[in-house]
Design a protein around this motif. Structure first.
Motif, PDB file in Angstrom:
ATOM      1  N   LEU A 147       0.845  -1.187   0.000  1.00 46.12           N
ATOM      2  CA  LEU A 147       0.000   0.000   0.000  1.00 46.12           C
ATOM      3  C   LEU A 147       0.884   1.242   0.000  1.00 46.12           C
ATOM      4  CD1 LEU A 147      -2.829  -0.840   2.597  1.00 46.12           C
ATOM      5  CD2 LEU A 147      -2.994  -0.858   0.106  1.00 46.12           C
ATOM      6  N   THR A 148       0.394   2.298  -0.603  1.00 48.74           N
ATOM      7  CA  THR A 148       1.110   3.574  -0.603  1.00 48.74           C
ATOM      8  C   THR A 148       0.518   4.464   0.480  1.00 48.74           C
ATOM      9  OG1 THR A 148       1.527   3.398  -2.979  1.00 48.74           O
ATOM     10  CG2 THR A 148       1.776   5.572  -1.976  1.00 48.74           C
ATOM     11  N   LEU A 149       1.303   4.716   1.514  1.00 46.71           N
ATOM     12  CA  LEU A 149       0.876   5.540   2.633  1.00 46.71           C
ATOM     13  C   LEU A 149       1.853   6.680   2.828  1.00 46.71           C
ATOM     14  CD1 LEU A 149      -0.084   2.729   5.201  1.00 46.71           C
ATOM     15  CD2 LEU A 149      -1.629   4.017   3.719  1.00 46.71           C
ATOM     16  N   PHE A 150       1.315   7.910   2.874  1.00 49.43           N
ATOM     17  CA  PHE A 150       2.136   9.111   3.082  1.00 49.43           C
ATOM     18  C   PHE A 150       3.271   9.192   2.054  1.00 49.43           C
ATOM     19  CE2 PHE A 150       0.647   7.542   7.265  1.00 49.43           C
ATOM     20  CZ  PHE A 150      -0.251   8.570   7.555  1.00 49.43           C
ATOM     21  N   GLY A 151       2.944   8.780   0.831  1.00 45.12           N
ATOM     22  CA  GLY A 151       3.917   8.876  -0.243  1.00 45.12           C
ATOM     23  C   GLY A 151       4.958   7.767  -0.263  1.00 45.12           C
ATOM     24  N   LYS A 152       4.818   6.774   0.619  1.00 48.18           N
ATOM     25  CA  LYS A 152       5.780   5.669   0.677  1.00 48.18           C
ATOM     26  C   LYS A 152       5.108   4.357   0.315  1.00 48.18           C
ATOM     27  CE  LYS A 152       8.842   7.741   4.130  1.00 48.18           C
ATOM     28  NZ  LYS A 152       9.511   7.558   5.449  1.00 48.18           N
ATOM     29  N   HIS A 153       5.817   3.525  -0.428  1.00 47.98           N
ATOM     30  CA  HIS A 153       5.318   2.222  -0.845  1.00 47.98           C
ATOM     31  C   HIS A 153       5.704   1.192   0.219  1.00 47.98           C
ATOM     32  CE1 HIS A 153       3.431  -0.079  -3.985  1.00 47.98           C
ATOM     33  NE2 HIS A 153       4.406  -0.966  -4.006  1.00 47.98           N
ATOM     34  N   ILE A 154       4.730   0.754   1.021  1.00 45.25           N
ATOM     35  CA  ILE A 154       5.007  -0.134   2.153  1.00 45.25           C
ATOM     36  C   ILE A 154       4.500  -1.534   1.816  1.00 45.25           C
ATOM     37  CG2 ILE A 154       4.725  -0.525   4.621  1.00 45.25           C
ATOM     38  CD1 ILE A 154       4.074   2.412   4.917  1.00 45.25           C
ATOM     39  N   PRO A 155       5.384  -2.529   1.726  1.00 50.09           N
ATOM     40  CA  PRO A 155       4.951  -3.901   1.384  1.00 50.09           C
ATOM     41  C   PRO A 155       4.255  -4.599   2.549  1.00 50.09           C
ATOM     42  CG  PRO A 155       7.308  -3.854   1.759  1.00 50.09           C
ATOM     43  CD  PRO A 155       6.843  -2.420   1.834  1.00 50.09           C
ATOM     44  N   LEU A 156       3.177  -5.289   2.242  1.00 49.66           N
ATOM     45  CA  LEU A 156       2.470  -6.160   3.195  1.00 49.66           C
ATOM     46  C   LEU A 156       1.984  -5.439   4.453  1.00 49.66           C
ATOM     47  CD1 LEU A 156       4.730  -9.371   3.051  1.00 49.66           C
ATOM     48  CD2 LEU A 156       2.564  -8.969   1.864  1.00 49.66           C
ATOM     49  N   ILE A 157       1.819  -4.129   4.402  1.00 51.75           N
ATOM     50  CA  ILE A 157       1.405  -3.415   5.609  1.00 51.75           C
ATOM     51  C   ILE A 157      -0.016  -3.806   6.023  1.00 51.75           C
ATOM     52  CG2 ILE A 157       0.704  -1.443   4.204  1.00 51.75           C
ATOM     53  CD1 ILE A 157       1.982  -1.389   7.846  1.00 51.75           C
ATOM     54  N   LEU A 158      -0.907  -3.923   5.031  1.00 53.51           N
ATOM     55  CA  LEU A 158      -2.284  -4.307   5.351  1.00 53.51           C
ATOM     56  C   LEU A 158      -2.343  -5.722   5.905  1.00 53.51           C
ATOM     57  CD1 LEU A 158      -5.329  -3.669   5.270  1.00 53.51           C
ATOM     58  CD2 LEU A 158      -5.375  -4.602   2.950  1.00 53.51           C
ATOM     59  N   ILE A 159      -1.572  -6.632   5.318  1.00 53.34           N
ATOM     60  CA  ILE A 159      -1.574  -8.023   5.780  1.00 53.34           C
ATOM     61  C   ILE A 159      -1.016  -8.110   7.201  1.00 53.34           C
ATOM     62  CG2 ILE A 159      -0.890 -10.364   5.188  1.00 53.34           C
ATOM     63  CD1 ILE A 159      -2.613  -8.884   3.107  1.00 53.34           C
ATOM     64  N   ALA A 160      -0.006  -7.290   7.498  1.00 55.09           N
ATOM     65  CA  ALA A 160       0.566  -7.287   8.846  1.00 55.09           C
ATOM     66  C   ALA A 160      -0.465  -6.813   9.871  1.00 55.09           C
ATOM     67  CB  ALA A 160       1.811  -6.397   8.881  1.00 55.09           C
ATOM     68  N   ILE A 161      -1.222  -5.779   9.511  1.00 55.63           N
ATOM     69  CA  ILE A 161      -2.258  -5.274  10.430  1.00 55.63           C
ATOM     70  C   ILE A 161      -3.359  -6.311  10.607  1.00 55.63           C
ATOM     71  CG2 ILE A 161      -4.008  -3.495  10.766  1.00 55.63           C
ATOM     72  CD1 ILE A 161      -2.214  -1.585   9.201  1.00 55.63           C
ATOM     73  N   MET A 162      -3.764  -6.961   9.520  1.00 52.78           N
ATOM     74  CA  MET A 162      -4.781  -8.010   9.607  1.00 52.78           C
ATOM     75  C   MET A 162      -4.324  -9.137  10.520  1.00 52.78           C
ATOM     76  SD  MET A 162      -5.846  -8.166   5.560  1.00 52.78           S
ATOM     77  CE  MET A 162      -6.761  -9.691   5.736  1.00 52.78           C
ATOM     78  N   THR A 163      -3.059  -9.522  10.398  1.00 54.68           N
ATOM     79  CA  THR A 163      -2.519 -10.604  11.237  1.00 54.68           C
ATOM     80  C   THR A 163      -2.513 -10.195  12.700  1.00 54.68           C
ATOM     81  OG1 THR A 163      -1.119 -11.328   9.402  1.00 54.68           O
ATOM     82  CG2 THR A 163      -0.543 -12.114  11.598  1.00 54.68           C
ATOM     83  N   PHE A 164      -2.103  -8.947  12.970  1.00 54.66           N
ATOM     84  CA  PHE A 164      -2.084  -8.449  14.349  1.00 54.66           C
ATOM     85  C   PHE A 164      -3.490  -8.441  14.953  1.00 54.66           C
ATOM     86  CE2 PHE A 164      -2.568  -4.852  17.281  1.00 54.66           C
ATOM     87  CZ  PHE A 164      -1.648  -5.212  18.266  1.00 54.66           C
ATOM     88  N   VAL A 165      -4.465  -8.008  14.167  1.00 51.54           N
ATOM     89  CA  VAL A 165      -5.847  -7.943  14.657  1.00 51.54           C
ATOM     90  C   VAL A 165      -6.371  -9.338  14.983  1.00 51.54           C
ATOM     91  CG1 VAL A 165      -8.224  -7.449  13.960  1.00 51.54           C
ATOM     92  CG2 VAL A 165      -6.417  -5.793  13.490  1.00 51.54           C
ATOM     93  N   LEU A 166      -6.123 -10.290  14.092  1.00 50.85           N
ATOM     94  CA  LEU A 166      -6.660 -11.636  14.308  1.00 50.85           C
ATOM     95  C   LEU A 166      -5.954 -12.341  15.467  1.00 50.85           C
ATOM     96  CD1 LEU A 166      -8.912 -13.234  12.986  1.00 50.85           C
ATOM     97  CD2 LEU A 166      -7.211 -14.439  11.623  1.00 50.85           C
ATOM     98  N   ILE A 167      -4.642 -12.165  15.582  1.00 51.88           N
ATOM     99  CA  ILE A 167      -3.925 -12.780  16.703  1.00 51.88           C
ATOM    100  C   ILE A 167      -4.364 -12.160  18.026  1.00 51.88           C
ATOM    101  CG2 ILE A 167      -1.663 -13.166  17.735  1.00 51.88           C
ATOM    102  CD1 ILE A 167      -2.276 -14.859  15.269  1.00 51.88           C
ATOM    103  N   SER A 168      -4.620 -10.848  18.019  1.00 52.78           N
ATOM    104  CA  SER A 168      -5.100 -10.189  19.241  1.00 52.78           C
ATOM    105  C   SER A 168      -6.453 -10.746  19.667  1.00 52.78           C
ATOM    106  CB  SER A 168      -5.205  -8.673  19.011  1.00 52.78           C
ATOM    107  OG  SER A 168      -3.946  -8.119  18.705  1.00 52.78           O
ATOM    108  N   SER A 169      -7.287 -11.105  18.687  1.00 51.57           N
ATOM    109  CA  SER A 169      -8.602 -11.648  19.016  1.00 51.57           C
ATOM    110  C   SER A 169      -8.495 -12.994  19.729  1.00 51.57           C
ATOM    111  CB  SER A 169      -9.453 -11.792  17.747  1.00 51.57           C
ATOM    112  OG  SER A 169      -8.953 -12.819  16.909  1.00 51.57           O
ATOM    113  N   SER A 170      -7.405 -13.725  19.487  1.00 48.52           N
ATOM    114  CA  SER A 170      -7.201 -14.982  20.220  1.00 48.52           C
ATOM    115  C   SER A 170      -6.998 -14.712  21.704  1.00 48.52           C
ATOM    116  CB  SER A 170      -5.988 -15.728  19.659  1.00 48.52           C
ATOM    117  OG  SER A 170      -6.361 -16.617  18.642  1.00 48.52           O
ATOM    118  N   GLY A 171      -6.314 -13.604  22.010  1.00 52.30           N
ATOM    119  CA  GLY A 171      -6.110 -13.244  23.416  1.00 52.30           C
ATOM    120  C   GLY A 171      -7.412 -12.895  24.104  1.00 52.30           C
TER     121      GLY A 171
END
Length: 242
Positions: A82-106
């Protein structure tokens, strides 16, 4: 009175046959194998075992297709960037999705803990938080699908970025997992409402009520949710990081 009738009246276990017949009789009579284990929990384990085979087949098929195709395979780090604040960040959305789902296990684990403590308020809140995190994950996955379909032109039968199998394997694996998460969110909300109304304490007749005064349905729901989270870890590792 026969010997079997006498043993039945005294509560003593009946003698088992030898060999395979004895094993079958033991398990089917619930003498040892599932002693004090709710059938709902046992059936959930059986369902999760069968689901493991399905997800394993999908991931093995994906790896087989990727290694055997002669066309170049799209780089996931670029495709899911995704392009955020003018920077091309790889897998940023997937990383956030993973964090959200793992947090739900807690939060799900905490809901099970408070459930067995008969703390209705905390169990209800944590179940709703878990459902909200799951719904957030599904929403981000919908955004990911929309981006690939609308902006990148990826289809189940074609892919402008390389191998045509990329689209079919992506939509099959992530779609099947997203369906599991969506179903889990619905059941979490149902269980949360039952906890709040006190259905698990009064054994009110209805769907997913369970035995009176027992919050075992919360733990059974937790088994399903942890499984969904664990499967995502494998999808993340195999599909997005490979």
């Amino acid at each position: 009175m026969t010997q079997q009738a006498i043993q039945a009246n005294t509560g003593e276990p009946l003698p088992l046959a030898e060999g395979v017949q004895g094993i079958v009789s033991d398990w089917s009579s619930d003498q040892r194998a599932f002693k004090n284990v709710p059938w709902g929990k046992a059936m959930m384990w059986i369902f999760l075992l069968s689901d493991t085979f399905i997800f394993s087949s999908f991931l093995i098929s994906y790896m087989t297709v990727r290694m055997s195709t002669t066309e170049p395979w799209p780089n996931p780090s670029e495709v899911f960037a995704l392009t955020l604040f003018g920077k091309h960040i790889p897998l940023i959305l997937i990383a956030i999705m993973t964090f959200v789902l793992i947090s739900s296990s807690g939060t799900m684990a905490m809901a099970v803990k408070f459930g067995y403590e008969k703390n209705k308020k905390m169990t209800f809140i944590l179940l709703l938080i878990t459902a909200a995190l799951g719904a957030t994950f599904v929403g981000m996955q919908a955004f990911e699908w929309t981006k690939l379909i609308v902006e990148e032109g990826v289809r189940p039968w074609g892919n402008p970025m390389g191998a045509a199998q990329f689209g079919s394997t992506f939509f099959m694996i992530t779609g099947f997992h997203g369906t599991h998460v969506s179903i889990g969110v619905i059941f979490l909300i149902i269980v949360a409402i039952k906890v709040l109304r006190g259905d698990l304490d009064s054994e009110r007749p209805g769907f997913l009520t369970g035995r009176k005064g027992n919050y075992e349905i919360v733990e059974t729901m937790g088994l399903y949710w942890h499984f969904v989270d664990l499967v995502w870890v494998f999808i993340f590792a195999v599909f997005y990081l490979w």
